[in-house]
Design an enzyme around this catalytic site. Sequence first.
Site, PDB file in Angstrom:
ATOM      1  N   HIS A  11       0.952  -1.161  -0.020  1.00  0.00           N
ATOM      2  CA  HIS A  11       0.009   0.050  -0.054  1.00  0.00           C
ATOM      3  C   HIS A  11       1.094   1.203  -0.019  1.00  0.00           C
ATOM      4  CE1 HIS A  11      -3.946   2.136   0.860  1.00  0.00           C
ATOM      5  NE2 HIS A  11      -3.200   3.139   1.438  1.00  0.00           N
ATOM      6  N   CYS A  12       0.737   2.212  -1.161  1.00  0.00           N
ATOM      7  CA  CYS A  12       1.366   3.081  -1.116  1.00  0.00           C
ATOM      8  C   CYS A  12       0.599   4.458  -0.665  1.00  0.00           C
ATOM      9  CB  CYS A  12       2.129   3.362  -2.524  1.00  0.00           C
ATOM     10  SG  CYS A  12       3.041   4.852  -2.943  1.00  0.00           S
TER      11      CYS A  12
END
Length: 311
Positions: A168-169
């Site tokens: 998850h960025c």
Amino acid sequence: MKSPVHRCRDVEHSRGQPGAGGGTSCLQEEQRIPISKDVITSSSASAMWFIKDACGIVCAIITWLLVFYAEFVVLFVMLLPSKNLIYSIVNGTLFNTLAFLALASHLRAMCTDPGAVPKGNATKEYIESLQLKPGQVVYKCPKCCSIKPDRAHHCSVCKRCIRKMDHHCPWVNNCVGENNQKYFVLFTMYIALISLHALVMVVFHFLYCFEDDWTKCSTFSPPATVILLILLCFEGLLFLIFTSVMFGTQVHSICTDETGIEQLKKEERRWAKKTKWMNMRAVFGHPFSILWFSPFSTPDHGKAETYQYVV
């Protein structure tokens, strides 16, 4: 990946399986059930996707502001005051094109469903509709109550199980998964390119200003010009290193067909091994063309591909 013993409470057995009601039945050898991709594709895949996470939204806004700051310094501090018209036109066109592609890639990576598994589909009626054979089981995610396909992981921020989730960025306010990995790779590539381009132009501008009068090489005062250029240099160097590393790790992950989470957890490889070129085509689309570098082209991830539920 959890062992069958630890996942006993989260599996559904087919009817008529001996010992289906007992906890020890999970100790049997795992099996896999090929399921069509259409079955596990979210019904909202074509709808607008946006994660309402405060941290991610702030990071995404900061990303755009930093690009706009670079645009401002490049155009109004370095290019427009330049006496060389050809130099200004060529570099202005190149920088703005790369910046536009970077922001477009960021938008696509942020607003594309990364591969979310339909939420709440792990109902008894739905599982019975799969017509499982005796001895077959499917794994349910206890957090989002969905039937969890192989290579899917639950994201605590998106609150969904994501197919081929890499990580998850917060900078794109989204998970990097099966459907948007191409856009994330393009985003890191274009940011790295504009960072490198900005650094080169800053160096040339400093050399030009040292040889000439500082009051003539910029419309801003010499102190303001120096501060703006130093800040741009710092920003460009920082993001060049960061995005280059991210770009390299993503390309390596694609070529090896192993996501960041799978590498981190050292999960056992249970999928068919393909060549590096086939893995690249699976992410960017096939055959190879200039569309690989376009954030406006949606790759065909293989509609005929089948997924396997972890069982």
